[in-house]
Design a protein around this motif. Structure first.
Motif, PDB file in Angstrom:
ATOM      1  N   MET A 118      33.784  55.584  41.000  1.00  0.00           N
ATOM      2  CA  MET A 118      34.091  54.899  40.332  1.00  0.00           C
ATOM      3  C   MET A 118      33.136  53.733  40.188  1.00  0.00           C
ATOM      4  O   MET A 118      32.999  51.929  39.735  1.00  0.00           O
ATOM      5  N   ASN A 119      31.862  53.634  40.298  1.00  0.00           N
ATOM      6  CA  ASN A 119      30.180  52.810  39.649  1.00  0.00           C
ATOM      7  C   ASN A 119      31.255  51.448  41.030  1.00  0.00           C
ATOM      8  O   ASN A 119      31.083  50.056  40.332  1.00  0.00           O
ATOM      9  N   ALA A 120      31.916  51.570  42.112  1.00  0.00           N
ATOM     10  CA  ALA A 120      32.057  50.579  42.756  1.00  0.00           C
ATOM     11  C   ALA A 120      30.718  49.853  43.575  1.00  0.00           C
ATOM     12  O   ALA A 120      30.781  50.708  44.967  1.00  0.00           O
ATOM     13  N   ALA A 121      29.960  48.733  43.430  1.00  0.00           N
ATOM     14  CA  ALA A 121      29.154  48.221  44.533  1.00  0.00           C
ATOM     15  C   ALA A 121      29.792  47.653  45.884  1.00  0.00           C
ATOM     16  O   ALA A 121      28.701  47.574  46.673  1.00  0.00           O
TER      17      ALA A 121
ATOM     18  N   TYR B 146      36.379  48.213  45.054  1.00  0.00           N
ATOM     19  CA  TYR B 146      36.680  49.832  44.650  1.00  0.00           C
ATOM     20  C   TYR B 146      38.424  49.413  45.808  1.00  0.00           C
ATOM     21  O   TYR B 146      38.983  49.782  44.780  1.00  0.00           O
ATOM     22  N   ASP B 147      38.053  48.311  46.055  1.00  0.00           N
ATOM     23  CA  ASP B 147      39.814  47.977  46.833  1.00  0.00           C
ATOM     24  C   ASP B 147      40.513  47.130  45.567  1.00  0.00           C
ATOM     25  O   ASP B 147      41.966  47.784  45.134  1.00  0.00           O
ATOM     26  N   GLN B 148      40.322  46.744  44.396  1.00  0.00           N
ATOM     27  CA  GLN B 148      40.874  45.844  43.563  1.00  0.00           C
ATOM     28  C   GLN B 148      40.517  47.070  42.490  1.00  0.00           C
ATOM     29  O   GLN B 148      41.625  46.672  42.088  1.00  0.00           O
ATOM     30  N   LEU B 149      40.201  47.316  42.603  1.00  0.00           N
ATOM     31  CA  LEU B 149      40.076  49.167  41.299  1.00  0.00           C
ATOM     32  C   LEU B 149      41.201  49.607  41.701  1.00  0.00           C
ATOM     33  O   LEU B 149      42.019  50.465  39.984  1.00  0.00           O
ATOM     34  N   ARG B 150      40.902  50.236  42.757  1.00  0.00           N
ATOM     35  CA  ARG B 150      42.013  51.299  43.071  1.00  0.00           C
ATOM     36  C   ARG B 150      43.152  50.566  42.736  1.00  0.00           C
ATOM     37  O   ARG B 150      44.397  51.551  42.158  1.00  0.00           O
ATOM     38  N   ALA B 151      43.698  49.105  43.341  1.00  0.00           N
ATOM     39  CA  ALA B 151      44.647  48.472  43.282  1.00  0.00           C
ATOM     40  C   ALA B 151      45.306  48.166  41.701  1.00  0.00           C
ATOM     41  O   ALA B 151      46.190  48.982  41.096  1.00  0.00           O
TER      42      ALA B 151
ATOM     43  N   ALA C  25      38.928  43.604  37.167  1.00  0.00           N
ATOM     44  CA  ALA C  25      39.286  44.124  38.766  1.00  0.00           C
ATOM     45  C   ALA C  25      37.365  43.904  39.523  1.00  0.00           C
ATOM     46  O   ALA C  25      37.651  43.142  41.037  1.00  0.00           O
ATOM     47  N   LYS C  26      36.454  43.698  39.101  1.00  0.00           N
ATOM     48  CA  LYS C  26      35.451  43.720  39.247  1.00  0.00           C
ATOM     49  C   LYS C  26      35.325  41.865  39.347  1.00  0.00           C
ATOM     50  O   LYS C  26      34.515  41.297  39.920  1.00  0.00           O
TER      51      LYS C  26
ATOM     52  N   LYS D  39      31.153  59.145  29.157  1.00  0.00           N
ATOM     53  CA  LYS D  39      30.852  59.223  30.448  1.00  0.00           C
ATOM     54  C   LYS D  39      31.421  58.322  31.557  1.00  0.00           C
ATOM     55  O   LYS D  39      31.263  59.363  32.741  1.00  0.00           O
ATOM     56  N   ILE D  40      31.586  57.413  31.937  1.00  0.00           N
ATOM     57  CA  ILE D  40      31.824  56.418  32.474  1.00  0.00           C
ATOM     58  C   ILE D  40      33.297  55.338  32.378  1.00  0.00           C
ATOM     59  O   ILE D  40      33.532  54.868  33.204  1.00  0.00           O
ATOM     60  N   GLY D  41      33.924  56.457  31.944  1.00  0.00           N
ATOM     61  CA  GLY D  41      35.170  55.726  31.500  1.00  0.00           C
ATOM     62  C   GLY D  41      36.168  56.302  32.489  1.00  0.00           C
ATOM     63  O   GLY D  41      35.985  57.158  33.562  1.00  0.00           O
ATOM     64  N   THR D  42      36.985  55.452  32.394  1.00  0.00           N
ATOM     65  CA  THR D  42      38.330  54.839  34.183  1.00  0.00           C
ATOM     66  C   THR D  42      39.150  56.614  33.987  1.00  0.00           C
ATOM     67  O   THR D  42      39.644  56.624  35.132  1.00  0.00           O
ATOM     68  N   VAL D  43      39.303  56.688  32.891  1.00  0.00           N
ATOM     69  CA  VAL D  43      40.024  57.935  32.697  1.00  0.00           C
ATOM     70  C   VAL D  43      39.109  59.855  33.575  1.00  0.00           C
ATOM     71  O   VAL D  43      40.294  60.101  34.158  1.00  0.00           O
TER      72      VAL D  43
END
Length: 310
Positions: free
Chosen positions: A249-252, A257-262, A176-177, A21-25
């Motif tokens: 993305m569950n980016a707080a 957000y920037d690190q997850l995307r990169a 990443a977080k 449900k919360i997978g990055t795929v």
């Protein structure tokens, strides 16, 4: 080439994807469906959320879903055991070791005597590769010279933020977080793998489907692969594509957000068939380190494991 689009939408084959449900795929799959990349390539993608990986695997095995995500070593083990699973490349993103910003450690050898948090168990593939690297590089038995604490990824992530560990090994998106919060990556699994002579462009993660399902829908694996690659191209080249999926993305913070995307973009593998010789070398190492408990009967690449996608 993708499947030719039938004249009627109802004629399109459906791929039911069982995913966490919360997978990055979900970032890629949402990009496919929201941009019509499935229908443009001659199929309809239906995403079915599950609470855990065991649920996704049971769904595929039992015929309630057609596709799920796993690393190819697990898929190889299943195929060697008689299941007709076929692997389609998705990502080469891997984890590594992060350390507190205050740490003076420069190499794995500096973690001797410390506590290492590991997301998973003793057979975690990142942990095994890092152990092999430490042995080769520093003549160090990382297992005996550190204390390991195993746990679920969110728990390891939280404990790492509290500087409870000298180092932490986790899935790439948790790391990443950690990095977004100021922690430092000591070494990546990619670096360790390269030092061990492994081809780290081999995509570790992928989608798997039953060969019998694909036989009923000739060309569907290539059609899905085309949609997957189109989504990757969009995410690699468009800020708007990320804005669309940011709520997933569950980016707080913006830093997360920037690190997850990169890091997600860095995990996009080359568009090329899987190098079976390189994969076989990695499987041999995993067999040496983890034995049958990890690889089962897959001591070499089972014939037909990797989908014939280009």
């Amino acid at each position: 080439m993708s499947l030719a689009a039938p004249s009627l939408a109802n004629d399109l084959p459906t791929i039911r994807a069982a995913v966490l449900k919360i997978g990055t795929v979900n970032w890629e799959l949402a990009t496919i469906t929201e941009n019509g990349l499935d229908r443009a390539n001659g199929f309809v993608l239906e995403v079915q959320p599950f609470a855990d990986n065991s649920g996704t695997r049971i769904a595929v095995e039992g015929g309630q879903a057609d596709m799920a995500v796993a690393d190819w070593i697990w898929v190889a083990r299943q195929r060697a055991a008689g299941k007709d699973y076929v692997f389609i490349p998705y990502s080469k993103a891997v984890g590594g070791v992060v350390i507190p910003a205050s740490s003076s450690a420069e190499t794995l050898a500096d973690l001797a005597g410390g506590k290492i948090g590991i997301a998973g168990g003793p057979l975690d593939k990142s942990w095994l590769i890092l152990r092999a690297y430490a042995q080769q590089k520093y003549d160090m038995d990382l297992k005996s010279e550190t204390e390991q604490v195993y746990g679920a990824p969110p728990l390891i992530f939280k404990s790492t933020m509290g500087e409870e560990y000298a180092g932490s090994i986790n899935f790439w998106h948790f790391l990443a977080k950690n990095k977004a919060a100021g922690m430092r990556q000591l070494i990546s699994v990619e670096e360790a793998g390269q030092a061990l002579g492994l081809d780290t462009n081999t995509p570790l993660l992928g989608y798997y489907m039953k060969e019998s399902f694909l036989a009923d829908h000739p060309g569907l694996e290539q059609s899905f692969f085309e949609a997957s690659r189109a989504a990757k191209d969009k995410l690699a080249g468009s800020e708007d594509a990320w804005v669309s999926i940011r709520p997933r993305m569950n980016a707080a913070t913006d830093a997360q957000y920037d690190q997850l995307r990169a890091d997600w973009i860095a995990g996009i593998p080359d568009r090329a068939p899987v190098d079976e010789a390189a994969a076989d070398k990695m499987l041999s190492l995993m067999s040496d380190l983890g034995g049958p408990e990890l690889v089962g009967g897959a001591t070499s690449i089972p014939a037909g494991l990797f989908a014939d996608v280009k």
